[in-house]
Design a protein around this motif. Sequence first.
Motif, PDB file in Angstrom:
ATOM      1  N   THR A  23       0.833  -1.196   0.000  1.00 48.44           N
ATOM      2  CA  THR A  23       0.000   0.000   0.000  1.00 48.44           C
ATOM      3  C   THR A  23       0.870   1.250   0.000  1.00 48.44           C
ATOM      4  O   THR A  23       0.613   2.197  -0.749  1.00 48.44           O
ATOM      5  CB  THR A  23      -0.950   0.010   1.223  1.00 48.44           C
ATOM      6  OG1 THR A  23      -1.807  -1.129   1.143  1.00 48.44           O
ATOM      7  CG2 THR A  23      -1.786   1.274   1.268  1.00 48.44           C
ATOM      8  N   ILE A  24       1.916   1.251   0.800  1.00 49.13           N
ATOM      9  CA  ILE A  24       2.835   2.395   0.833  1.00 49.13           C
ATOM     10  C   ILE A  24       3.487   2.577  -0.527  1.00 49.13           C
ATOM     11  O   ILE A  24       3.601   3.698  -1.037  1.00 49.13           O
ATOM     12  CB  ILE A  24       3.888   2.211   1.950  1.00 49.13           C
ATOM     13  CG1 ILE A  24       3.220   2.284   3.325  1.00 49.13           C
ATOM     14  CG2 ILE A  24       5.008   3.248   1.824  1.00 49.13           C
ATOM     15  CD1 ILE A  24       4.096   1.841   4.469  1.00 49.13           C
ATOM     16  N   LYS A  25       3.906   1.480  -1.165  1.00 48.87           N
ATOM     17  CA  LYS A  25       4.546   1.570  -2.484  1.00 48.87           C
ATOM     18  C   LYS A  25       3.577   2.055  -3.544  1.00 48.87           C
ATOM     19  O   LYS A  25       3.957   2.818  -4.430  1.00 48.87           O
ATOM     20  CB  LYS A  25       5.163   0.228  -2.854  1.00 48.87           C
ATOM     21  CG  LYS A  25       6.384  -0.075  -1.995  1.00 48.87           C
ATOM     22  CD  LYS A  25       7.007  -1.408  -2.314  1.00 48.87           C
ATOM     23  CE  LYS A  25       8.199  -1.617  -1.373  1.00 48.87           C
ATOM     24  NZ  LYS A  25       8.755  -2.929  -1.452  1.00 48.87           N
ATOM     25  N   VAL A  26       2.309   1.650  -3.451  1.00 48.49           N
ATOM     26  CA  VAL A  26       1.293   2.147  -4.385  1.00 48.49           C
ATOM     27  C   VAL A  26       1.164   3.659  -4.242  1.00 48.49           C
ATOM     28  O   VAL A  26       1.142   4.397  -5.235  1.00 48.49           O
ATOM     29  CB  VAL A  26      -0.069   1.453  -4.151  1.00 48.49           C
ATOM     30  CG1 VAL A  26      -1.200   2.195  -4.846  1.00 48.49           C
ATOM     31  CG2 VAL A  26      -0.019   0.006  -4.621  1.00 48.49           C
ATOM     32  N   LYS A  27       1.104   4.148  -2.999  1.00 48.74           N
ATOM     33  CA  LYS A  27       0.992   5.581  -2.765  1.00 48.74           C
ATOM     34  C   LYS A  27       2.208   6.330  -3.329  1.00 48.74           C
ATOM     35  O   LYS A  27       2.066   7.410  -3.892  1.00 48.74           O
ATOM     36  CB  LYS A  27       0.832   5.860  -1.263  1.00 48.74           C
ATOM     37  CG  LYS A  27      -0.533   5.414  -0.729  1.00 48.74           C
ATOM     38  CD  LYS A  27      -0.640   5.558   0.772  1.00 48.74           C
ATOM     39  CE  LYS A  27      -0.680   7.004   1.168  1.00 48.74           C
ATOM     40  NZ  LYS A  27      -0.998   7.196   2.597  1.00 48.74           N
ATOM     41  N   GLU A  28       3.396   5.734  -3.193  1.00 49.90           N
ATOM     42  CA  GLU A  28       4.608   6.365  -3.725  1.00 49.90           C
ATOM     43  C   GLU A  28       4.579   6.393  -5.253  1.00 49.90           C
ATOM     44  O   GLU A  28       4.971   7.392  -5.858  1.00 49.90           O
ATOM     45  CB  GLU A  28       5.847   5.628  -3.224  1.00 49.90           C
ATOM     46  CG  GLU A  28       6.112   5.868  -1.749  1.00 49.90           C
ATOM     47  CD  GLU A  28       7.229   5.018  -1.171  1.00 49.90           C
ATOM     48  OE1 GLU A  28       7.764   4.134  -1.867  1.00 49.90           O
ATOM     49  OE2 GLU A  28       7.558   5.235   0.011  1.00 49.90           O
ATOM     50  N   LEU A  29       4.133   5.317  -5.899  1.00 53.69           N
ATOM     51  CA  LEU A  29       4.016   5.296  -7.364  1.00 53.69           C
ATOM     52  C   LEU A  29       3.084   6.408  -7.847  1.00 53.69           C
ATOM     53  O   LEU A  29       3.381   7.104  -8.819  1.00 53.69           O
ATOM     54  CB  LEU A  29       3.481   3.936  -7.847  1.00 53.69           C
ATOM     55  CG  LEU A  29       4.408   2.738  -7.767  1.00 53.69           C
ATOM     56  CD1 LEU A  29       3.637   1.457  -8.105  1.00 53.69           C
ATOM     57  CD2 LEU A  29       5.598   2.894  -8.699  1.00 53.69           C
ATOM     58  N   LEU A  30       1.972   6.555  -7.162  1.00 53.59           N
ATOM     59  CA  LEU A  30       1.015   7.599  -7.527  1.00 53.59           C
ATOM     60  C   LEU A  30       1.589   8.999  -7.294  1.00 53.59           C
ATOM     61  O   LEU A  30       1.458   9.882  -8.144  1.00 53.59           O
ATOM     62  CB  LEU A  30      -0.281   7.420  -6.729  1.00 53.59           C
ATOM     63  CG  LEU A  30      -1.120   6.197  -7.103  1.00 53.59           C
ATOM     64  CD1 LEU A  30      -2.127   5.879  -6.012  1.00 53.59           C
ATOM     65  CD2 LEU A  30      -1.804   6.406  -8.441  1.00 53.59           C
ATOM     66  N   LYS A  31       2.255   9.181  -6.168  1.00 55.64           N
ATOM     67  CA  LYS A  31       2.817  10.493  -5.829  1.00 55.64           C
ATOM     68  C   LYS A  31       3.889  10.918  -6.822  1.00 55.64           C
ATOM     69  O   LYS A  31       3.975  12.077  -7.213  1.00 55.64           O
ATOM     70  CB  LYS A  31       3.394  10.453  -4.412  1.00 55.64           C
ATOM     71  CG  LYS A  31       3.896  11.783  -3.915  1.00 55.64           C
ATOM     72  CD  LYS A  31       4.342  11.692  -2.478  1.00 55.64           C
ATOM     73  CE  LYS A  31       4.823  13.034  -1.990  1.00 55.64           C
ATOM     74  NZ  LYS A  31       5.202  13.000  -0.591  1.00 55.64           N
ATOM     75  N   ARG A  32       4.731   9.957  -7.249  1.00 52.30           N
ATOM     76  CA  ARG A  32       5.811  10.267  -8.196  1.00 52.30           C
ATOM     77  C   ARG A  32       5.311  10.369  -9.634  1.00 52.30           C
ATOM     78  O   ARG A  32       6.076  10.713 -10.513  1.00 52.30           O
ATOM     79  CB  ARG A  32       6.903   9.206  -8.106  1.00 52.30           C
ATOM     80  CG  ARG A  32       7.722   9.277  -6.830  1.00 52.30           C
ATOM     81  CD  ARG A  32       8.978   8.436  -6.905  1.00 52.30           C
ATOM     82  NE  ARG A  32       8.719   7.052  -7.262  1.00 52.30           N
ATOM     83  CZ  ARG A  32       8.705   6.034  -6.412  1.00 52.30           C
ATOM     84  NH1 ARG A  32       8.928   6.243  -5.143  1.00 52.30           N
ATOM     85  NH2 ARG A  32       8.467   4.811  -6.824  1.00 52.30           N
ATOM     86  N   GLY A  33       4.059  10.014  -9.886  1.00 51.45           N
ATOM     87  CA  GLY A  33       3.514  10.091 -11.229  1.00 51.45           C
ATOM     88  C   GLY A  33       3.967   8.961 -12.136  1.00 51.45           C
ATOM     89  O   GLY A  33       3.857   9.066 -13.357  1.00 51.45           O
ATOM     90  N   GLU A  34       4.474   7.879 -11.563  1.00 50.54           N
ATOM     91  CA  GLU A  34       4.935   6.747 -12.373  1.00 50.54           C
ATOM     92  C   GLU A  34       3.765   5.975 -12.960  1.00 50.54           C
ATOM     93  O   GLU A  34       3.933   5.227 -13.922  1.00 50.54           O
ATOM     94  CB  GLU A  34       5.818   5.817 -11.541  1.00 50.54           C
ATOM     95  CG  GLU A  34       7.148   6.429 -11.170  1.00 50.54           C
ATOM     96  CD  GLU A  34       8.040   5.473 -10.392  1.00 50.54           C
ATOM     97  OE1 GLU A  34       7.936   4.250 -10.593  1.00 50.54           O
ATOM     98  OE2 GLU A  34       8.833   5.973  -9.580  1.00 50.54           O
TER      99      GLU A  34
END
Length: 148
Positions: A23-34
């Motif tokens: 879940t944390i990694k999903v949030k990071e992917l979204l935040k970075r725009g990947e």
Amino acid sequence: MTSQKAVFYLVREEILPEAIKKTIKVKELLKRGEVKTINEAVERMELSRSAYYKYKDYVFPFYEASQEKIVTLALLLEHKQGVLSHVLNTIASDHGSVLTINQGIPLQGVANATVSIETADLDVDLEALLDKLRMIEGVKRLEILGQA
């Protein structure tokens, strides 16, 4: 109606269940725009959408919880000219605001120092700044004493 105050814990990543880590990694992917969508992110991380929605509002990386806060660092510095100055310049270069500095008298070639910084305007996340500070020649130890 009673309101409960939220309680927070600092927990090492390795003890977290996989669903929370993902879940944390999903949030990071979204935040970075990947990725553009939540669907794309959860598929990439092989996480169910229901697990993501269950945890997304409750888990945050440490640096995110530290934004717009005052963080006090404890440092053990080699007694060499310019070490503390390099630490302060590194904080300033990432737009951290130094609020207080206390340095003890050097004993046996090292000195204890505490530095309180305001993190509201940091250009990088707190973990990245701490990594930079740890890499400075002459910084023997760096720990977070507290946050306000």
